[in-house]
Design an enzyme around this catalytic site. Structure first.
Site, mmCIF file in Angstrom:
data_model
loop_
_atom_site.group_PDB
_atom_site.id
_atom_site.type_symbol
_atom_site.label_atom_id
_atom_site.label_comp_id
_atom_site.label_asym_id
_atom_site.label_seq_id
_atom_site.Cartn_x
_atom_site.Cartn_y
_atom_site.Cartn_z
ATOM 1 N N ALA A 1 0.813 -1.216 0.000
ATOM 2 C CA ALA A 1 0.000 0.000 0.000
ATOM 3 C C ALA A 1 0.848 1.269 0.000
ATOM 4 C CB ALA A 1 -0.927 0.008 1.218
ATOM 5 N N CYS A 2 2.152 1.126 0.138
ATOM 6 C CA CYS A 2 3.065 2.270 0.225
ATOM 7 C C CYS A 2 3.710 2.526 -1.136
ATOM 8 C CB CYS A 2 4.136 1.981 1.276
ATOM 9 S SG CYS A 2 5.483 3.184 1.310
ATOM 10 N N GLY A 3 3.568 3.735 -1.638
ATOM 11 C CA GLY A 3 4.141 4.095 -2.932
ATOM 12 C C GLY A 3 5.653 3.959 -2.971
#
Length: 127
Positions: free
Chosen positions: A10-12
């Site tokens: 979920a982390c870019g």
């Protein structure tokens, strides 16, 4: 040895780091640490191998960090490690480990510091 990435899909920045590793031809071991949290010893070892303080591995932007009082400078490394093990959302990401070291890859390009230099392409001198 392939890199290991402690990854949150979920982390870019985590996705960018993983994509960078793959674009360079690596097939990293991906540990989704929210599903499979690292142990206290693993976290401590990653900090040590990366020349970081334990606090560097804590995601200070996470609301839980302040809610739990972890922003107090008197909180010990042991308390921080316990908090990360009990609440893996507090682990900063992505952390990448290779045979050349460990980096918290924020920004993603920091991963290059622990990758071997690319082999030089031989120049074709035949003519």
């Amino acid at each position: 040895m392939q890199p290991t990435i402690y990854h949150n899909p979920a982390c870019g920045t985590s996705r960018t780091t993983l994509a960078l590793l793959e674009s360079l031809g690596y097939e990293p071991t991906v540990i989704e640490y929210l599903k499979t949290p690292p142990s206290r010893d693993t976290l401590s070892g990653l900090a040590r191998q990366g020349g970081m303080e334990v606090r560097d591995l804590v995601r200070q932007k996470e609301a839980l960090y302040v809610e739990m009082g972890l922003n107090d400078p008197a909180v010990t490394d042991e308390q921080l490690l316990d908090a990360m093990v009990d609440n893996p959302i507090l682990i900063n990401r992505p952390i990448v480990s290779t045979k050349l070291g460990v980096r918290l890859c924020r920004p993603a390009e920091l991963v290059r510091e622990i990758l071997p230099p690319p082999e030089e392409t031989p120049v074709n001198t035949e003519g």
